[in-house]
Scaffold this active site. Sequence first.
Site, short mmCIF file in Angstrom:
data_model
loop_
_atom_site.label_atom_id
_atom_site.label_comp_id
_atom_site.label_asym_id
_atom_site.label_seq_id
_atom_site.Cartn_x
_atom_site.Cartn_y
_atom_site.Cartn_z
CD GLU A 75 -4.81 3.80 -1.59
OE1 GLU A 75 -5.10 4.03 -0.40
OE2 GLU A 75 -5.66 3.84 -2.50
CG ASP A 87 -1.94 1.13 1.19
OD1 ASP A 87 -2.95 0.94 0.51
OD2 ASP A 87 -1.69 2.17 1.83
CB ILE A 88 0.93 4.32 -2.06
CG1 ILE A 88 1.33 3.48 -3.28
CG2 ILE A 88 1.70 5.64 -2.06
CD1 ILE A 88 0.97 4.12 -4.60
#
Length: 502
Positions: A414, A371-372
């Site tokens: 994301e 995950d960003i």
Amino acid sequence: MPEPQNTESFSAENPVRLLFIEDSQIDVASCMAELKRAGLPVAADVVESREEFVEQVRANTYQLILADYRLPTWKGTEAIYLLKQLGINIPLIVVTGNLGEESSGECIRLGAADLVLKDYLPRLPVVVSRALREESLRRAALHAKEELAHVNEALSAQVSELNRLSSEAKLIREIGDLLQTCITTAEACQVISQAMEKLFPGESGALCMLNASRNLLEAMAVWGDFPQGEGVFAPEDCWAIRRGQVQFWEGAQAGLLCKHLGSSPVRGSLCAPVVAHGESVGVLHLRRAPGSPSVDATQPAALARQSRAANFSACVALALANLKLRESLRWQSIRDSLSGLFNRRYMEESFEREMRRTIRNQRPLSVLMVDIDHFKNFNDSFGHDAGDTLLAALGMFLRSHTRGEDIACRYGGEEFALILPDAPHEFACKRAEQLCEEVKNLHIQYHGLDLEKITLSIGVSSYPQDGESPGNLIRIADAALYRAVSGQLAKNDAPSQMASGA
């Protein structure tokens, strides 16, 4: 051979040409008088010896020979043998004095057209007219036979050509069917190389296609002794591409010599454009074996070669266009258009397959959920277009930092997922740490400006310790990711986080 003539075609300007084999001028004059009295225009030469006879028949054309049976040094009938030896076909009538029955039979048996006794010369015009008429009919029949032979020869050549075209068309159809079943471009190139060796035995060449920028032609398939390094050239260097038709070079067409053939081109070079959807997208290049005889471009063999190349290039163009379309549709069906990674549906299908293989072979497998960090804040600060640029850059980053057998996909928003076959838990954790560290070096530009560096949170799960189904491994990795993200939220300035489900 002169055209057949009949007796009616003779006139004072075009008399019957006679050759007398006679030692008596009186007898010659008597024969001529009888023929003229019958209204038959004649012109005659007279010989007496064998040597004179041979010389005359070689030098002149005669419609008829009148030969005395008895001469001082030979028999007139011997002239029949001499004519056969010389390959000359002229009717011969024996005109002689009284002969016995045996000698008369000998004349006819040897091949004389007829026999006239000098005591019955008034019969001579009738015999001569009949002999001329029969000779005219014989020559007409011979001419018809020769014409029939020519017609049969032409028909045989046409049948052979039709058989060749049929075999060629069948082979091209079979190749086309093979090309239509190819799944990848590499398979198609292999089929094309093998096909060219069958269609053009002893020749070498390459199939060159325009690159994505359409500024270079690059060799996709090569065969024979095609030189390495000559399969890359600009489109304007090939006349076939520029003109949209087959270009043949045999040495005489120096003005239309393709530049990509170099300074020492091989005679018999041929370029056939590969045209798809109305525009040239490549070229099929052929070269005859060095030392092959020169062939005029208008000769049937050269025209057949050009036609064969044009037909095959059309087949190749259709197959490659269909293959490109299928690859594009397949890419769209399994890839995420923004990141270039596999989509979630493809990952789920592939994960099931990899899981079955893993359990069957009792090998490890790990899952990374990525995950960003703070992606919403990034979008709010820089806009959604900048966010899309970030997702595309991270997709490229993950593609370049995974193994060929790994499955990297965009899971949603994301969030990304990595399936690592044959990767034990310790390896997966180490790999996650490396990704968290290496992403710090990722430089992203948007409209010429450097965007902020990003950090990642990664959750890890592994088979067999965390479960035996894709769903369980995804849930456990997702839970680990949630813990990593929670740790990131608790420390806004903390670096990338990794959490394990173990």
